[in-house]
Structure formats: C-alpha cells, structure tokens
Design a protein around this motif. Structure first.
Motif, mmCIF file in Angstrom:
data_model
loop_
_atom_site.group_PDB
_atom_site.id
_atom_site.type_symbol
_atom_site.label_atom_id
_atom_site.label_comp_id
_atom_site.label_asym_id
_atom_site.label_seq_id
_atom_site.Cartn_x
_atom_site.Cartn_y
_atom_site.Cartn_z
ATOM 1 N N UNK A 14 0.834 -1.196 0.000
ATOM 2 C CA UNK A 14 0.000 0.000 0.000
ATOM 3 C C UNK A 14 0.871 1.249 0.000
ATOM 4 N N UNK A 15 0.270 2.348 -0.397
ATOM 5 C CA UNK A 15 0.924 3.647 -0.257
ATOM 6 C C UNK A 15 0.538 4.205 1.110
ATOM 7 N N UNK A 16 1.519 4.499 1.933
ATOM 8 C CA UNK A 16 1.273 5.009 3.284
ATOM 9 C C UNK A 16 1.895 6.395 3.393
ATOM 10 N N UNK A 17 1.091 7.343 3.835
ATOM 11 C CA UNK A 17 1.554 8.718 3.976
ATOM 12 C C UNK A 17 1.440 9.149 5.433
ATOM 13 N N UNK A 18 2.432 9.888 5.891
ATOM 14 C CA UNK A 18 2.438 10.452 7.237
ATOM 15 C C UNK A 18 2.526 11.966 7.111
ATOM 16 N N UNK A 19 1.576 12.661 7.702
ATOM 17 C CA UNK A 19 1.555 14.118 7.661
ATOM 18 C C UNK A 19 1.639 14.666 9.082
ATOM 19 N N UNK A 20 2.432 15.703 9.248
ATOM 20 C CA UNK A 20 2.563 16.385 10.541
ATOM 21 C C UNK A 20 2.178 17.849 10.336
ATOM 22 N N UNK A 21 1.110 18.286 11.007
ATOM 23 C CA UNK A 21 0.585 19.630 10.830
ATOM 24 C C UNK A 21 0.583 20.375 12.157
ATOM 25 N N UNK A 22 1.020 21.607 12.126
ATOM 26 C CA UNK A 22 0.920 22.476 13.302
ATOM 27 C C UNK A 22 -0.204 23.464 13.038
ATOM 28 N N UNK A 23 -1.207 23.472 13.922
ATOM 29 C CA UNK A 23 -2.427 24.236 13.712
ATOM 30 C C UNK A 23 -2.404 25.502 14.566
ATOM 31 N N UNK A 24 -2.789 26.614 13.975
ATOM 32 C CA UNK A 24 -2.908 27.862 14.739
ATOM 33 C C UNK A 24 -4.072 27.735 15.717
ATOM 34 N N UNK A 25 -3.834 28.132 16.960
ATOM 35 C CA UNK A 25 -4.822 27.910 18.024
ATOM 36 C C UNK A 25 -6.198 28.459 17.672
ATOM 37 N N UNK A 26 -6.240 29.644 17.118
ATOM 38 C CA UNK A 26 -7.542 30.281 16.875
ATOM 39 C C UNK A 26 -8.329 29.584 15.759
ATOM 40 N N UNK A 27 -7.671 28.742 15.011
ATOM 41 C CA UNK A 27 -8.332 28.043 13.908
ATOM 42 C C UNK A 27 -8.632 26.581 14.240
ATOM 43 N N UNK A 28 -8.361 26.135 15.457
ATOM 44 C CA UNK A 28 -8.445 24.716 15.766
ATOM 45 C C UNK A 28 -9.842 24.135 15.553
ATOM 46 N N UNK A 29 -10.871 24.814 16.037
ATOM 47 C CA UNK A 29 -12.232 24.274 15.911
ATOM 48 C C UNK A 29 -12.642 24.156 14.448
ATOM 49 N N UNK A 30 -12.345 25.166 13.652
ATOM 50 C CA UNK A 30 -12.704 25.135 12.233
ATOM 51 C C UNK A 30 -11.899 24.074 11.499
ATOM 52 N N UNK A 31 -10.633 23.946 11.849
ATOM 53 C CA UNK A 31 -9.794 22.928 11.231
ATOM 54 C C UNK A 31 -10.347 21.541 11.514
ATOM 55 N N UNK A 32 -10.676 21.279 12.767
ATOM 56 C CA UNK A 32 -11.182 19.961 13.140
ATOM 57 C C UNK A 32 -12.464 19.633 12.379
ATOM 58 N N UNK A 33 -13.386 20.588 12.288
ATOM 59 C CA UNK A 33 -14.642 20.345 11.579
ATOM 60 C C UNK A 33 -14.388 20.037 10.108
ATOM 61 N N UNK A 34 -13.480 20.785 9.493
ATOM 62 C CA UNK A 34 -13.201 20.593 8.064
ATOM 63 C C UNK A 34 -12.525 19.258 7.800
ATOM 64 N N UNK A 35 -11.542 18.904 8.618
ATOM 65 C CA UNK A 35 -10.804 17.671 8.365
ATOM 66 C C UNK A 35 -11.651 16.443 8.689
ATOM 67 N N UNK A 36 -12.494 16.515 9.708
ATOM 68 C CA UNK A 36 -13.360 15.382 10.020
ATOM 69 C C UNK A 36 -14.340 15.122 8.876
ATOM 70 N N UNK A 37 -14.919 16.184 8.329
ATOM 71 C CA UNK A 37 -15.845 16.039 7.213
ATOM 72 C C UNK A 37 -15.137 15.431 6.005
#
Length: 224
Positions: free
Chosen positions: A117-140
C-alpha cells in the motif's frame, strides 16, 4: 468496530543497526501477526520504514486501553521481540498520541494478498484560533474520503499528547493512483480551501510498509 472510549495510541521512531535488518523483519512480523490473532484488545499495529532510510522504522500501535498494552507486553511473542530489540536498536523514541478521528474500511487488511500500500504520514501544526474550524473541516473530509473513495483504505487523525496543536495523520491508500485521485476530489479541495489559513507548518512523508495488521473497521471520533 465503533469505539466509544478513546483508545491508546503509541508511535515509535526506531533506528536499527544495519546488521540486524533481516532479523528485525522476522521478529517484528511474528510479534505483530501473533498479537493481532491472539489479543482482541490490540486493535491495530503497523510497522513501517522511512522511504529513503531502511534502518529508520516507524511503528504505530493502537490498543483499547493501557491495560491492553500491558497484556501485549507480557505476551511471549512480544518478550522475544523486546529481547532482540534491546541489542538491535541504536535509538528508540516513544510518542503518545491522542486519537482524534480513526477510520478504517470494513475490509481494511482483510488478510488477502495485496501489493504494498501507499502510506503517507503528515505532521501539521495548527494555529490555536483556527483549531475548531480545522477539526470540523478535516473530520468532514476524512469521512467523505472513506465513504466515497474505494482506494482510500484507512485514515488516522491524532494529536500529540504534549503538543495538542500538532496533529499527525497516518493515511493508507491502495496505490499511488488512488492517492493522486484523492487529491483531486471535491471534498479534499474543499478541505484545503477551508484550512488554508489554519496551518502554521506542514510536513509530509511517504512510508514503506513492512507489516500491517488490524482487527478492522475501526471507527472512533473524539468528542470535545
């Protein structure tokens, strides 16, 4: 397998002595395969290597809880692996991860023979003020990818226990074609648009599979 309680996730970065490479593959494969067969509360274990460094290993382990991990560490196959690894490794770093969203297809690693399989590992640093919006977008985006794309087999979103603004994603695709198709889907493009201002830093790498095992069909979402 819908999980209502957060599982325990550990990631290990290992550096192996060159002369121990062949033995490591044997001991590691035996440990993982016997564990997934005999330990129902060991949910998934994935042994991988850095794409351009065969001696640098990355191992992900998912357990129902700490007690399940301790039972695994007392199993005969793990003790044999641990005794070997004590002399075989020149470096070992352990990271505890917080599960955010874990998704697997029903037939993920069903036991049938498959090409790597193709396996990818991503490491992201999220700006605190954007955390809730980021989580909603990535979960969807993740739920749509698993539901709509046959080549997307499993997606794990986690955050670092001691750095909650740093997220790690482990992603499994059928092959490079499936991954490239995923990048062009409407849901992935929507995710990029919604999170373009949320990321402070982004690192991507490809991992090569060595041994992948899972109980299958994991579905867990962290509720805040």
């Amino acid at each position: 397998m819908n999980l209502t309680e957060p599982p325990l996730i550990k990631m290990y970065d290992l550096v192996l002595k060159p002369e121990k490479q062949a033995e490591y593959l044997v001991y590691g494969k035996r440990n993982l395969e016997l564990s997934i067969q005999t330990e129902p509360q060991t949910l998934a274990m994935h042994a991988l290597q850095k794409e351009n460094d065969a001696l640098h290993k990355v191992v992900f382990e998912i357990y129902t809880d700490l007690a399940a991990q301790k039972r695994h560490q007392n199993a005969p196959q793990f003790k044999k692996y641990a005794a070997f690894a004590k002399d075989a490794l020149v470096e070992k770093n352990e990271t505890e991860l917080i599960p955010e969203l874990l998704l697997e297809k029903v037939d993920f690693l069903s036991g049938k023979a498959h090409a790597p399989l193709l396996v990818r590992l991503a490491r992201l640093k999220i700006k605190d003020r954007h955390m809730a919006a980021f989580k909603a977008a990535v979960f969807s985006e993740m739920r749509q990818a698993i539901a709509l794309e046959t080549g997307v087999l499993a997606l794990y979103a986690t955050s670092l226990k001691n750095e909650p603004d740093v997220w790690l994603f482990l992603e499994f695709y059928q092959d490079e074609v499936a991954y490239q198709a995923h990048l062009k889907t409407p849901h992935f493009e929507e995710y990029l648009a919604k999170t373009k201002d949320a990321l402070e830093k982004k690192e991507l790498q490809t991992l090569r599979e060595e041994t992948l095992v899972s109980q299958g069909n994991i579905d867990y979402e962290r509720k805040r």
